[in-house]
Each structure stands twice: as structure tokens, then as C-alpha cells.
Design a protein around this motif. Structure first.
Motif, mmCIF file in Angstrom:
data_model
loop_
_atom_site.group_PDB
_atom_site.id
_atom_site.type_symbol
_atom_site.label_atom_id
_atom_site.label_comp_id
_atom_site.label_asym_id
_atom_site.label_seq_id
_atom_site.Cartn_x
_atom_site.Cartn_y
_atom_site.Cartn_z
ATOM 1 N N SER A 119 0.860 -1.182 0.000
ATOM 2 C CA SER A 119 0.000 0.000 0.000
ATOM 3 C C SER A 119 0.900 1.237 0.000
ATOM 4 C CB SER A 119 -0.878 0.026 1.250
ATOM 5 O OG SER A 119 -1.706 -1.110 1.282
ATOM 6 N N VAL A 120 0.355 2.342 -0.511
ATOM 7 C CA VAL A 120 1.176 3.551 -0.696
ATOM 8 C C VAL A 120 0.573 4.724 0.079
ATOM 9 C CG1 VAL A 120 2.103 5.179 -2.400
ATOM 10 C CG2 VAL A 120 1.788 2.762 -3.021
ATOM 11 N N LEU A 121 1.382 5.301 0.965
ATOM 12 C CA LEU A 121 0.969 6.493 1.702
ATOM 13 C C LEU A 121 1.840 7.654 1.246
ATOM 14 C CD1 LEU A 121 -0.508 7.920 4.081
ATOM 15 C CD2 LEU A 121 1.321 7.091 5.565
ATOM 16 N N VAL A 122 1.223 8.660 0.653
ATOM 17 C CA VAL A 122 1.970 9.847 0.222
ATOM 18 C C VAL A 122 1.807 10.930 1.284
ATOM 19 C CG1 VAL A 122 2.195 11.652 -1.535
ATOM 20 C CG2 VAL A 122 1.698 9.289 -2.228
ATOM 21 N N LEU A 123 2.919 11.389 1.837
ATOM 22 C CA LEU A 123 2.870 12.451 2.837
ATOM 23 C C LEU A 123 3.284 13.768 2.198
ATOM 24 C CD1 LEU A 123 4.321 10.703 6.025
ATOM 25 C CD2 LEU A 123 1.942 11.124 5.397
ATOM 26 N N ALA A 124 2.338 14.694 2.123
ATOM 27 C CA ALA A 124 2.593 16.031 1.585
ATOM 28 C C ALA A 124 3.142 16.870 2.733
ATOM 29 C CB ALA A 124 1.299 16.612 1.022
ATOM 30 N N ASN A 125 4.467 16.807 2.902
ATOM 31 C CA ASN A 125 5.120 17.383 4.084
ATOM 32 C C ASN A 125 5.397 18.887 3.911
ATOM 33 O OD1 ASN A 125 6.331 17.193 6.649
ATOM 34 N ND2 ASN A 125 8.364 16.897 5.745
ATOM 35 N N LYS A 126 5.785 19.510 5.001
ATOM 36 C CA LYS A 126 6.162 20.937 5.063
ATOM 37 C C LYS A 126 4.977 21.854 4.780
ATOM 38 C CE LYS A 126 11.008 19.910 4.008
ATOM 39 N NZ LYS A 126 12.294 20.397 3.512
ATOM 40 N N GLN A 127 3.815 21.456 5.326
ATOM 41 C CA GLN A 127 2.610 22.285 5.147
ATOM 42 C C GLN A 127 2.684 23.588 5.932
ATOM 43 O OE1 GLN A 127 -0.188 21.807 3.089
ATOM 44 N NE2 GLN A 127 1.067 20.214 2.148
ATOM 45 N N ASP A 128 3.665 23.709 6.821
ATOM 46 C CA ASP A 128 3.839 24.966 7.561
ATOM 47 C C ASP A 128 4.450 26.066 6.689
ATOM 48 O OD1 ASP A 128 6.116 23.101 7.702
ATOM 49 O OD2 ASP A 128 7.152 24.764 8.669
ATOM 50 N N MET A 129 5.041 25.697 5.564
ATOM 51 C CA MET A 129 5.717 26.685 4.710
ATOM 52 C C MET A 129 4.684 27.383 3.824
ATOM 53 S SD MET A 129 9.123 26.149 5.156
ATOM 54 C CE MET A 129 10.023 26.443 3.654
ATOM 55 N N LYS A 130 4.816 28.693 3.728
ATOM 56 C CA LYS A 130 3.874 29.370 2.841
ATOM 57 C C LYS A 130 4.265 28.997 1.413
ATOM 58 C CE LYS A 130 5.545 34.084 2.139
ATOM 59 N NZ LYS A 130 6.717 34.507 2.778
#
Ligand code: GTP
Ligand code: MG
Length: 179
Positions: A119-130
Motif C-alpha cells: 500500500s502507498v501512503l503519500v505524505l505532503a510534508n512541510k505544510q507549515d511553509m507558505k
């Protein structure tokens, strides 16, 4: 009988489930691994080789391999594929220029026979960055909807604060319980 026993082992938490964390260099893979483990942001340096830690979520045990993402190291990712149940792909959501490269790495990787059942989990990281891309934008750019042979999920997160990571662990647990 063997299948039933394996299922019981999963339900009662005795089986260890192999997870690999991949993604380009600087995506935040090592920060995520240690945020999973310690619930804190640690200082990292670029990973040469890999880190491995055991992470337990409500009696479900994961053996999590964090693999270095620098270009020269990507060819060795396949040596970690055997018996992998979950692939975590970490994306730096501000790194627009390299999203096409990430997409190519993802689709090449998933064509490997050792990952056919992962199974594949994609983490869209660094959401704190504008200026960070949303999970939906990343999902579209990576053409996740074309992944018909793999169960997948995309989750927005920030490895520095841990936001989004408990939900990721819940999804991982639900996937291995379903198998
Ligand atoms: N602003 C912000 N910075 C982050 C976040 N996650 C990681 N970083 C930073 O991004 C840099 C790279 O993080 P790492 O975890 O070392 O990246 P990596 O994917 O393991 O990199 P390689 O080991 O080279 O493949 C570090 O300076 C982290 O502090 C995040 O959610 N937000
Ligand atoms: Mg690293």
C-alpha cells in the motif's frame, strides 16, 4: 490454517509489518521517522544508507526503514523492497521543480515485483511553509488516481509539529489489519 494464523497474529499484534520511507533528499523522511517515534522534531543530517526503528500503534508493530534520498542513493532503494507492506513516499510540498522527478521515481518503484502488494501512503510534508502545494495538488501531479493496482492515500503533514502524522499511522494500521 496458515492464513488464519497469520490473520490472528495481525489482530493480536505479534506480527511486525515492514514499512519503507522513500522520497527525494530533503523531503523530511528522517524527521518524520523520529517524529513517529518520539513525537518531537529532531535535528537531522542527510541520510547516507538508512535508519530503522520499531513503531507501535495500538499493539500493531511496524518496522520502519527510512532510506536516504540523494540521487546516488536512489538506485539502492530496491534492495529494501522485499516483504514491504507499506511504502511511505514523502514529498516536500514546496519543491515544485522536482515533483515530476518524484512522480517518475514513484511509478518506477511501484512497477517492481516486490512491491506488487504494498500500500502507498503519500505524505505532503512541510505544510507549515507558505507556498506549499496542497495534498490534492500533489495527488494530481503524481497521478495517484492511475494507481489501480495499489491501495493508496495522501495526507498533508508537518514533520516539525507532527500535524497529520497520527492520522497517517491510523491509515497504516487500518491497511495492515485489512490484509
Ligand atoms: N519547515 C519544515 N521543515 C521541515 C519539515 N520536515 C522536515 N523539515 C526540514 O527539512 C530538512 C530535511 O529533513 P530530513 O528529515 O533530514 O530530510 P530527508 O528526507 O531525510 O533527507 P535525506 O536523508 O537526504 O534523504 C531538515 O532541515 C528538516 O528540519 C517540515 O514539515 N517543515
Ligand atoms: Mg534522511
Amino acid at each position: 490454517m496458515g492464513v488464519l494464523f497469520a490473520k490472528l497474529m495481525t489482530v493480536f499484534g505479534d506480527k511486525e509489518h515492514k514499512v519503507i520511507i522513500v522520497g527525494l533528499d530533503n523531503a523530511g523522511k528522517t524527521t518524520i521517522l523520529y517524529q513517529f517515534l518520539t513525537k518531537e522534531a529532531v535535528h537531522t543530517t542527510p541520510t547516507i544508507g538508512s535508519n530503522v526503528e520499531e513503531i507501535s500503534v495500538k499493539k500493531t508493530r511496524f518496522l520502519v526503514w527510512d532510506i536516504g534520498g540523494q540521487e546516488a542513493l536512489r538506485a539502492s532503494w530496491s534492495t529494501y523492497f522485499c516483504n514491504t507492506e507499506i511504502v511511505i513516499l514523502v514529498v516536500d510540498s514546496t519543491d515544485r521543480d522536482r515533483l515530476t522527478l518524484t512522480k517518475e521515481e514513484l511509478h518506477t518503484m511501484l512497477a517492481h515485483e516486490d512491491l506488487q502488494n504494498a500500500s502507498v501512503l503519500v505524505l505532503a510534508n512541510k505544510q507549515d511553509m507558505k507556498n506549499s502545494m496542497t495534498a490534492a495538488e500533489i495527488s494530481q501531479s503524481l497521478t495517484l488516481s492511475s494507481l489501480t493496482a495499489h491501495s493508496w492515500h495522501v495526507q498533508a503533514c508537518c514533520a516539525l509539529t507532527g500535524e497529520g502524522l497520527p492520522a497517517s499511522l491510523d491509515w497504516m494500521r487500518s491497511r495492515v489489519m485489512a490484509n
